[in-house]
Design an enzyme around this catalytic site. Structure first.
Site, mmCIF file in Angstrom:
data_model
loop_
_atom_site.group_PDB
_atom_site.id
_atom_site.type_symbol
_atom_site.label_atom_id
_atom_site.label_comp_id
_atom_site.label_asym_id
_atom_site.label_seq_id
_atom_site.Cartn_x
_atom_site.Cartn_y
_atom_site.Cartn_z
ATOM 1 N N LYS A 174 34.414 35.547 70.513
ATOM 2 C CA LYS A 174 33.352 34.710 69.939
ATOM 3 C C LYS A 174 33.783 33.244 69.941
ATOM 4 O O LYS A 174 32.992 32.362 70.262
ATOM 5 C CB LYS A 174 33.023 35.202 68.516
ATOM 6 C CG LYS A 174 32.256 36.518 68.541
ATOM 7 C CD LYS A 174 32.242 37.251 67.215
ATOM 8 C CE LYS A 174 31.648 38.650 67.439
ATOM 9 N NZ LYS A 174 31.682 39.498 66.243
ATOM 10 N N GLN A 192 33.059 39.587 60.122
ATOM 11 C CA GLN A 192 33.417 40.605 61.115
ATOM 12 C C GLN A 192 33.548 41.976 60.430
ATOM 13 O O GLN A 192 34.311 42.122 59.476
ATOM 14 C CB GLN A 192 34.724 40.207 61.820
ATOM 15 C CG GLN A 192 35.139 41.140 62.930
ATOM 16 C CD GLN A 192 34.132 41.173 64.093
ATOM 17 O OE1 GLN A 192 33.667 40.143 64.552
ATOM 18 N NE2 GLN A 192 33.797 42.364 64.548
ATOM 19 N N ASP A 213 24.354 37.142 62.255
ATOM 20 C CA ASP A 213 24.336 38.498 62.805
ATOM 21 C C ASP A 213 23.014 39.231 62.559
ATOM 22 O O ASP A 213 22.795 40.305 63.100
ATOM 23 C CB ASP A 213 25.466 39.315 62.148
ATOM 24 C CG ASP A 213 26.558 39.678 63.125
ATOM 25 O OD1 ASP A 213 26.305 39.594 64.342
ATOM 26 O OD2 ASP A 213 27.655 40.041 62.669
#
Ligand code: NDP
Length: 282
Positions: free
Chosen positions: A52, A96, A119
């Site tokens: 990322k 994460q 997300d």
């Protein structure tokens, strides 16, 4: 022989679009920013976070990685998220997953301001997807849909089968296929005779985390098969689809690695730019 749904090509295309948009935004004095929180030392998570960061570099997005020890408390984690909520340099926040044992993922995700939810996992954004309202879409399902669109796979009126019903892949991709006018069936570990269901699919999306679950005899000839699975066997990556037996049957097939995983990262960049644009306007 199936046409390869090549994540490298499609993700590159998507990243190039993002890069151009970032350049435009920078001319207006806006630099999109992503903060990634990584708690613990899970090697797979470390790899994802590194990828990322690389994608941010490539597209010109400002990125900050916050590494926390596995023993971080829920309160400490939430405090950091709240600070990022107020940070003017940050447009998107990503926690994460999976979080280390003992931390409450849903509670942590709920702390992210929905306007900074990179997300698309916040309940508000999940609800918007369910209602067909605009909101941030989860990256992997969005990447699957982008891949199908770029490959010219028609969804309207088609039969789609999703294997897996997780909140981050199975359910949202099913909602997106439904919104794209497919007739959708969702399978899971209690589904009886999986092959009998998957053989109906014009579009088959597999996200079960079971290596080689889908074999050639479970696929309708000419179907578009998207393999979301990422399994590590003796350090080697493989998907949920048995590539060798499915490739001669399917019309389209995404490989692992080199498929959906790359799209996921590209769609994260896309989400950050969209969030930055919205914040600049607000
Ligand atoms: P989860 O473990 O949360 O969900 C797996 C789903 O698959 C569950 O709904 C489960 O059913 C179902 N399932 C398990 N075994 C079977 C079976 N034998 N037959 C039918 N259904 C089955 O996984 P995720 O959704 O988080 O991830 C799925 C896979 O995708 C993993 O390999 C993961 O690593 C990968 N992944 C890849 C990403 C990418 O960028 N390419 C991003 C995210 C995930 P039940 O609900 O009944 O337990």
């Amino acid at each position: 022989m199936a046409q390869l749904l090549d994540g490298r090509i499609y993700a590159e295309e998507a990243l190039e679009e993002v890069r151009a948009q970032v350049e435009e935004l920078k001319k207006q004095g806006v630099t999109p920013g992503l903060a990634v929180i990584l708690a613990g030392d899970d090697p797979a998570s470390q790899t994802y976070v590194r990828n990322k960061g690389k994608a941010c570099e490539k597209t010109g997005i400002y990125s900050r990685t916050i590494i926390l020890p596995g023993e971080v408390t829920q309160q400490e984690l939430e405090k950091i998220i709240r600070q990022l909520n107020e940070d003017p340099k940050i447009d998107g926040i990503l926690v994460q997953l999976p979080l280390p044992r003992g931390l409450d993922e849903q509670q942590a995700l709920a702390c992210i301001r929905p306007e900074k939810d990179a997300d698309g996992f916040h309940t508000l954004n999940a609800g918007k997807l369910m209602l067909g309202l605009p909101g941030t879409l989860p990256c992997t399902p969005k990447g699957v849909m982008r891949m199908l669109r770029l490959a010219g796979v028609e969804t309207d009126g088609k039969t789609a089968v999703v294997v897996g019903r997780s909140n981050i892949v199975g359910k949202p991709v099913a909602m997106m296929l439904l919104a794209a006018n497919a007739t959708v069936t969702v399978c899971h570990s209690h589904t009886k005779d999986l092959g009998q269901v998957t053989r109906q699919a014009d579009i088959l999306v597999v996200a079960a985390g079971r290596p080689g679950l889908i074999t050639g005899d479970m696929v309708k000839p000419g179907a578009a098969v998207v393999d979301v699975g990422i399994n590590r066997i003796n350090g080697k990556l493989s998907g949920d689809v048995d590539f060798a037996s499915v490739e001669p049957v399917a019309g389209y097939l995404s490989p692992v690695p080199g498929g959906v995983g790359l799209m996921t990262v590209a769609m994260l960049m896309d989400n950050v730019v969209t969030l930055a644009k919205a914040r600049a306007k607000a």
